[in-house]
Design an enzyme around this catalytic site. Structure first.
Site, PDB file in Angstrom:
ATOM      1  N   SER A  20      36.891 -11.585  -6.661  1.00 17.78           N
ATOM      2  CA  SER A  20      37.036 -12.232  -5.351  1.00 17.78           C
ATOM      3  C   SER A  20      38.298 -11.716  -4.689  1.00 17.78           C
ATOM      4  O   SER A  20      39.252 -11.314  -5.377  1.00 17.78           O
ATOM      5  CB  SER A  20      37.134 -13.754  -5.519  1.00 17.78           C
ATOM      6  OG  SER A  20      37.538 -14.374  -4.299  1.00 17.78           O
ATOM      7  N   TYR A  27      41.021 -20.989 -10.051  1.00 17.65           N
ATOM      8  CA  TYR A  27      39.965 -20.061  -9.626  1.00 17.65           C
ATOM      9  C   TYR A  27      40.577 -18.718  -9.252  1.00 17.65           C
ATOM     10  O   TYR A  27      40.088 -17.660  -9.685  1.00 17.65           O
ATOM     11  CB  TYR A  27      39.193 -20.634  -8.440  1.00 17.65           C
ATOM     12  CG  TYR A  27      38.131 -19.694  -7.923  1.00 17.65           C
ATOM     13  CD1 TYR A  27      36.947 -19.506  -8.626  1.00 17.65           C
ATOM     14  CD2 TYR A  27      38.313 -18.996  -6.720  1.00 17.65           C
ATOM     15  CE1 TYR A  27      35.964 -18.642  -8.158  1.00 17.65           C
ATOM     16  CE2 TYR A  27      37.338 -18.138  -6.251  1.00 17.65           C
ATOM     17  CZ  TYR A  27      36.168 -17.965  -6.970  1.00 17.65           C
ATOM     18  OH  TYR A  27      35.206 -17.097  -6.497  1.00 17.65           O
TER      19      TYR A  27
END
Length: 264
Positions: free
Chosen positions: A143, A156
């Protein structure tokens, strides 16, 4: 219908929806047979039926909860033993929202298991199998928050930074083996992961959200071009190249600093 020549089997985790489901369709169109892995067997079977009918390929469904060790080992063993598998898409993952200080630690442990431990085990199994065969591709979905951890949930972001670092190191280890490695760093992408993590997508500007199909097409284009890191939402690749050049320029200084510290 013309059946394309098979490219081997692509093992796709998180294949029942979102990015994984779109990758499965795109890979089927490229002539890959498929091994679809996810928890939702009913959705996998429905997808498999459609993919067989539309592309004339072999599609197998493997139900597995990749937060559970036994299920991870089952998929890992398949990677090590099935010589037909030529591509691993490490896509299964989960996001989280909120502050670390207020976090549900059980939820974060499951996130780390899925985003870090499972990705590592499957990448390791694929690396061993593919290197032995002298071919294959490992695609790890990271990401953009790996590069901007201040913008999102701490755990995350850290898990996706791990995926990026793992991919870069693994690529160096596999040089000369015939195995291609790629990390894909999507920005905000319209998938179910937003809702599942408790993120209100309506609070995100529309022009910041990328369509999942466009994201996958850009990522596969990067794979075709031999990119190690693909950032689908980045319009100017020279910005990434400048970032990497700055990182490499620092390397000698970091090495000298570590050596100096070691001998103090």
């Amino acid at each position: 219908m013309n059946t394309p020549q098979t490219q081997g089997t692509a093992l796709v985790t998180g294949a029942s929806s979102g990015i994984g489901a779109i990758y499965a369709e795109r890979l089927a169109a490229r002539g890959f047979d498929l091994l679809l892995v996810a928890r939702d067997e009913q959705r996998l079977e429905a997808a498999a039926s459609t993919l067989r009918a539309e592309h004339g390929i072999k599609v197998e469904v493997l139900k597995a909860d990749l937060t559970q060790r036994d299920d991870v080992l089952k998929v890992e063993q398949r990677l090590r033993s099935d010589s037909s598998i030529s591509l691993l898409l490490n896509n299964a993952g989960v996001a989280a929202d909120g502050l670390l200080a207020n976090a549900d630690m059980e939820q974060l442990e499951r996130l780390i298991q899925l985003n870090v431990t499972t990705v590592t085990r499957l990448a390791s199994a694929a690396a061993a199998s593919f290197a032995k065969a002298g071919r294959g591709s490992i695609i790890n979905i990271a990401s953009v928050v790996a590069l901007f951890p201040e913008r999102f949930n701490a755990t995350y972001s850290a898990s996706k930074a791990y995926v990026l670092s793992l991919t870069q190191s693994l690529n160096a280890e596999l040089q000369g083996t015939g195995v291609q490695v790629q990390a894909v760093l999507p920005g905000v992408t319209r998938t179910e992961i937003l809702e599942r993590s408790g993120i209100d997508a309506s609070q995100i500007p529309e022009d910041m959200i990328m369509d999942a199909g466009e994201m996958v097409d850009a990522a596969l284009s990067g794979l075709d071009q031999g990119e190690l890191i693909t950032i689908p939402s980045l319009p100017n690749v020279s910005e990434w190249e400048a970032f990497m050049a700055a990182r490499h320029a620092m390397a000698p200084n970091l090495s000298r600093s570590m050596a100096a510290a070691r001998y103090k």
